[in-house]
Design a protein around this motif. Sequence first.
Motif, PDB file in Angstrom:
ATOM      1  N   LEU A 131      31.013  10.161 -16.197  1.00 39.67           N
ATOM      2  CA  LEU A 131      30.023  10.115 -15.122  1.00 39.67           C
ATOM      3  C   LEU A 131      28.607  10.190 -15.699  1.00 39.67           C
ATOM      4  O   LEU A 131      27.720   9.421 -15.313  1.00 39.67           O
ATOM      5  N   ALA A 132      28.406  11.110 -16.644  1.00 38.04           N
ATOM      6  CA  ALA A 132      27.093  11.227 -17.281  1.00 38.04           C
ATOM      7  C   ALA A 132      26.709   9.934 -17.995  1.00 38.04           C
ATOM      8  O   ALA A 132      25.552   9.497 -17.943  1.00 38.04           O
ATOM      9  N   GLY A 133      27.683   9.305 -18.665  1.00 40.49           N
ATOM     10  CA  GLY A 133      27.420   8.035 -19.338  1.00 40.49           C
ATOM     11  C   GLY A 133      27.061   6.932 -18.365  1.00 40.49           C
ATOM     12  O   GLY A 133      26.120   6.152 -18.601  1.00 40.49           O
ATOM     13  N   SER A 134      27.784   6.848 -17.248  1.00 38.51           N
ATOM     14  CA  SER A 134      27.516   5.806 -16.252  1.00 38.51           C
ATOM     15  C   SER A 134      26.122   5.957 -15.661  1.00 38.51           C
ATOM     16  O   SER A 134      25.381   4.972 -15.508  1.00 38.51           O
ATOM     17  N   VAL A 135      25.769   7.186 -15.314  1.00 42.07           N
ATOM     18  CA  VAL A 135      24.452   7.435 -14.714  1.00 42.07           C
ATOM     19  C   VAL A 135      23.343   7.136 -15.716  1.00 42.07           C
ATOM     20  O   VAL A 135      22.333   6.505 -15.378  1.00 42.07           O
ATOM     21  N   ASP A 136      23.510   7.540 -16.971  1.00 39.56           N
ATOM     22  CA  ASP A 136      22.488   7.278 -17.982  1.00 39.56           C
ATOM     23  C   ASP A 136      22.339   5.783 -18.244  1.00 39.56           C
ATOM     24  O   ASP A 136      21.216   5.282 -18.429  1.00 39.56           O
ATOM     25  N   LEU A 137      23.448   5.057 -18.241  1.00 34.79           N
ATOM     26  CA  LEU A 137      23.398   3.614 -18.473  1.00 34.79           C
ATOM     27  C   LEU A 137      22.599   2.918 -17.376  1.00 34.79           C
ATOM     28  O   LEU A 137      21.816   1.998 -17.645  1.00 34.79           O
ATOM     29  N   LEU A 138      22.772   3.352 -16.134  1.00 31.93           N
ATOM     30  CA  LEU A 138      22.007   2.770 -15.031  1.00 31.93           C
ATOM     31  C   LEU A 138      20.547   3.194 -15.101  1.00 31.93           C
ATOM     32  O   LEU A 138      19.633   2.368 -14.961  1.00 31.93           O
ATOM     33  N   ARG A 139      20.317   4.474 -15.358  1.00 36.50           N
ATOM     34  CA  ARG A 139      18.951   4.997 -15.375  1.00 36.50           C
ATOM     35  C   ARG A 139      18.135   4.430 -16.544  1.00 36.50           C
ATOM     36  O   ARG A 139      16.991   4.025 -16.387  1.00 36.50           O
ATOM     37  N   ARG A 186      22.946  15.773 -19.321  1.00 36.15           N
ATOM     38  CA  ARG A 186      22.114  14.966 -20.214  1.00 36.15           C
ATOM     39  C   ARG A 186      22.959  14.545 -21.416  1.00 36.15           C
ATOM     40  O   ARG A 186      23.726  15.346 -21.954  1.00 36.15           O
ATOM     41  N   LEU A 187      22.827  13.303 -21.833  1.00 33.97           N
ATOM     42  CA  LEU A 187      23.624  12.841 -22.973  1.00 33.97           C
ATOM     43  C   LEU A 187      23.281  13.614 -24.246  1.00 33.97           C
ATOM     44  O   LEU A 187      24.141  13.783 -25.123  1.00 33.97           O
TER      45      LEU A 187
END
Length: 342
Positions: free
Chosen positions: A243-251, A304-305
Amino acid sequence: MDQHIAESIGRPDLVRLDDGLVCLRFETMKVVSALAAVRHLLDTGAVRRGDTLLDSSSGIYAYALALACHRHGMRCHIVGSTTVDRTLRTQLAVLGATLERMEPCSDLKLDQKRRVERIHEILAEHPEYHWMRQYHDDIHYLGYRAVADRIREATGATGLTLVGGVGSGASTGALARYLREGSEGPDDVELVGVQPYGSVTFGSEHVADPEIIIAGIGSSIPFGNVAHELYDTLHWISFDAALAGSVDLLRRHAVFAGLSTGAGYLAARHEHGRDPGRTVLFIAADTGHRYADSVYARHREAARLADLAPREVTDRSELDLPWSRMRWNRAPAPFRAAGSGR
């Protein structure tokens, strides 16, 4: 000019996100394998136009097979998981596909087992149907040769690390196999597989994710067309980390993709950090629309990644949430994952 929308949907985009970090973005990845598989069956006389093609799916393959059947004048029958959402059910109905949706089940292994049992019941009633066996038949590798050629043309096949969810083994396994055909040495193309906890494929069935097994990249039953000996490294990634990866990729990069892509992006960033001299390419198998509520609506919860790093393990008994990494070194399948045969 494309002759059918399936051909356009199956053609991926190559997007450079950073120096040495590339995203192979599909709208719906399994259209590539379904189109080529159906074309091969027709060309070899295994099926004829008008025949019914049958398979089980948790979502993406159902749409892919329905499109391939529409393209080639075939009938499509899907035994679907409860994860097949309303939008996809409507698309399948309009495309003329038959969908049998299984009753809700919280146990993924039981859900997969029941779907396979139902496949056998249908075949007993309709022996003329052709079972596509997406998890066991190597014909699903065929469509990725053209994709591998495009990757080679754009990035070269030297110093390339390919990262993606293992799933049925067709996408990552086929791409690695075809890319290595054009490489000069055994280490020119490295393959990094991404798995969820609870998957039997690479032996993490003893570790449970309190959220879910990420659909499409793992399995609780053996898959016959996963070529374990192609993989150099494995990452096991939990729902929360993906989930953190998906959100960071979009952001960070404005790429709206599915949960398995978030896991692959996380692994790809780590591999790129370990060896910045290599080009790291990760697979985005689908868009993020079906994860709008379950993942993206929870974006404020995302870690945060910079606070995430894998636990380095040398044995599967050491696996632990939320993220573990292990060198696989192209080893054969674990005992429990080797039950189906390619």
